[in-house]
Motif scaffolding. Sequence first.
Motif, short mmCIF file in Angstrom:
data_model
loop_
_atom_site.label_atom_id
_atom_site.label_comp_id
_atom_site.label_asym_id
_atom_site.label_seq_id
_atom_site.Cartn_x
_atom_site.Cartn_y
_atom_site.Cartn_z
N UNK A 154 11.06 -2.61 0.95
CA UNK A 154 10.44 -1.49 0.23
C UNK A 154 11.49 -0.48 -0.20
N UNK A 155 12.68 -0.56 0.36
CA UNK A 155 13.81 0.24 -0.10
C UNK A 155 13.84 1.66 0.41
N UNK A 156 12.94 2.47 -0.04
CA UNK A 156 12.96 3.87 0.37
C UNK A 156 11.72 4.58 -0.13
N UNK A 157 11.65 5.86 0.18
CA UNK A 157 10.48 6.67 -0.15
C UNK A 157 10.79 7.60 -1.31
N UNK A 158 10.05 7.50 -2.41
CA UNK A 158 10.24 8.45 -3.50
C UNK A 158 9.67 9.82 -3.11
N UNK A 159 10.40 10.87 -3.45
CA UNK A 159 9.91 12.23 -3.24
C UNK A 159 9.15 12.61 -4.49
N UNK A 160 7.83 12.52 -4.43
CA UNK A 160 6.99 12.76 -5.59
C UNK A 160 6.66 14.25 -5.71
N UNK A 161 6.76 14.76 -6.94
CA UNK A 161 6.41 16.15 -7.19
C UNK A 161 7.58 17.03 -7.56
N UNK A 162 8.80 16.46 -7.64
CA UNK A 162 9.96 17.22 -8.08
C UNK A 162 10.37 16.77 -9.47
N UNK A 163 11.18 17.58 -10.15
CA UNK A 163 11.59 17.31 -11.53
C UNK A 163 12.76 16.33 -11.57
N UNK A 164 12.51 15.16 -11.14
CA UNK A 164 13.54 14.13 -11.13
C UNK A 164 13.18 13.06 -10.13
N UNK A 165 13.91 11.96 -10.19
CA UNK A 165 13.68 10.84 -9.27
C UNK A 165 14.60 10.96 -8.07
N UNK A 166 14.01 11.06 -6.89
CA UNK A 166 14.76 11.16 -5.64
C UNK A 166 14.19 10.13 -4.67
N UNK A 167 15.05 9.23 -4.19
CA UNK A 167 14.63 8.22 -3.23
C UNK A 167 15.33 8.50 -1.90
N UNK A 208 0.86 -1.17 0.00
CA UNK A 208 0.00 0.00 0.00
C UNK A 208 0.90 1.23 0.00
N UNK A 209 0.56 2.23 -0.80
CA UNK A 209 1.33 3.46 -0.84
C UNK A 209 0.73 4.45 0.16
N UNK A 210 1.55 4.88 1.12
CA UNK A 210 1.12 5.85 2.12
C UNK A 210 1.90 7.14 1.90
N UNK A 211 1.19 8.26 1.82
CA UNK A 211 1.84 9.56 1.66
C UNK A 211 0.90 10.65 2.15
N UNK A 212 1.48 11.69 2.75
CA UNK A 212 2.86 12.07 2.91
C UNK A 212 3.38 11.50 4.24
N UNK A 241 18.11 1.36 -4.20
CA UNK A 241 18.61 1.53 -5.57
C UNK A 241 17.65 0.88 -6.57
N UNK A 242 17.08 -0.27 -6.19
CA UNK A 242 16.09 -0.92 -7.06
C UNK A 242 14.89 -0.01 -7.30
N UNK A 243 14.38 0.59 -6.22
CA UNK A 243 13.22 1.48 -6.34
C UNK A 243 13.57 2.69 -7.20
N UNK A 244 14.77 3.23 -7.01
CA UNK A 244 15.19 4.40 -7.78
C UNK A 244 15.24 4.08 -9.27
N UNK A 245 15.83 2.94 -9.61
CA UNK A 245 15.93 2.57 -11.02
C UNK A 245 14.56 2.35 -11.64
N UNK A 246 13.67 1.67 -10.92
CA UNK A 246 12.32 1.42 -11.45
C UNK A 246 11.54 2.72 -11.60
#
Length: 329
Positions: A277-290, A134-138, A305-310
């Motif tokens: 689960x690896x880490x939390x993506x920072x959604x809403x910025x111009x790039x992928x940040x985990x 399940x995706x929980x945010x923020x 690193x797996x989450x970042x690549x995906x």
Amino acid sequence: MRLAVDAMGGDHGPSEVVPGAIDHALSHPQDQVVLVGDAATIRALAPKLPSNVSIVAASQVIGMDEHPALALREKKDSTILVAMDLVRRGEADAVVTAGHTGAGMAAAILRLGRLPGVDRPALAVQMITDHGTLVLLDIGANPDSTPENLVQYAHMGAIFAERVLGVATPRVALLSIGEEKGKGDARIQRATELLDTTSLRFEGNVEGKDLTRNLADVVVCDAVLGNVVIKFFEGLSTFIFDQWRAEFYGSWRGKLAGALMKPGIDRIRGTFDYERVGGSPLLGVKGTVIITHGRAKRRMIGFACDVAATTARTRVPALIAEALAEGPA
């Protein structure tokens, strides 16, 4: 994908981050890993780097106890800023950091910027349920979100669930004190009204007890509530397994019972394995940040690193930008 890894950040620093990032490089030879940090320290830990791992020097590190904005102004050559600059210049596709969460978020906004239409980025995390994740945010970016912010989080979380986790038409819910509409503070009530007008598959409210019951694929809340929920979940799962360990290894009878129950215990432990689960993506910025746990060790860094690549490979930031440009509520 080319991943810029903050090699010096986190509670354990390069002694865990460097091996974890190299593990990902070895198991994903199609990816390039860039270790950002002190070259001598990295070389001492890994004298012979794989061919798809390189080093970019950075002379400063932002400590976990430093003020993010002040530290970023004073430490221009910090690992997190150097890593973000690699993404900004197109020399990397994603950033992975176990360092200071506030500094990571501030550096992403400063160097990469927000996506058009995004007021505030949000940190998303995958929680374990009895039917997958399940995706929980923020869970840490914005302690004073508005109803409009919560709606944006819902859109971004739904895109992440669909594109990264493979959930078709994700179910979205608000975390509140009751499942009935109208429960919760004025912010939740207004967010409910706004979400009802969107094209999202909005299911209404869920309570804390529902988070593991497969009632939603994306659950939205403010950062304070989300951060408390995820850390309590992790702490409780650790406490339960510590209790089991004490029971099963405290006597010969316990050891015998533990041996008989080990296959089942291992399966349950795998279900509650939050490191995966690896880490939390920072959604809403111009790039992928985990942003992963400050206490993350080698194994969790590899999963981050797996989450970042995906996330980078599936173009999540671009998809969020496209969705918001179509006119969310």
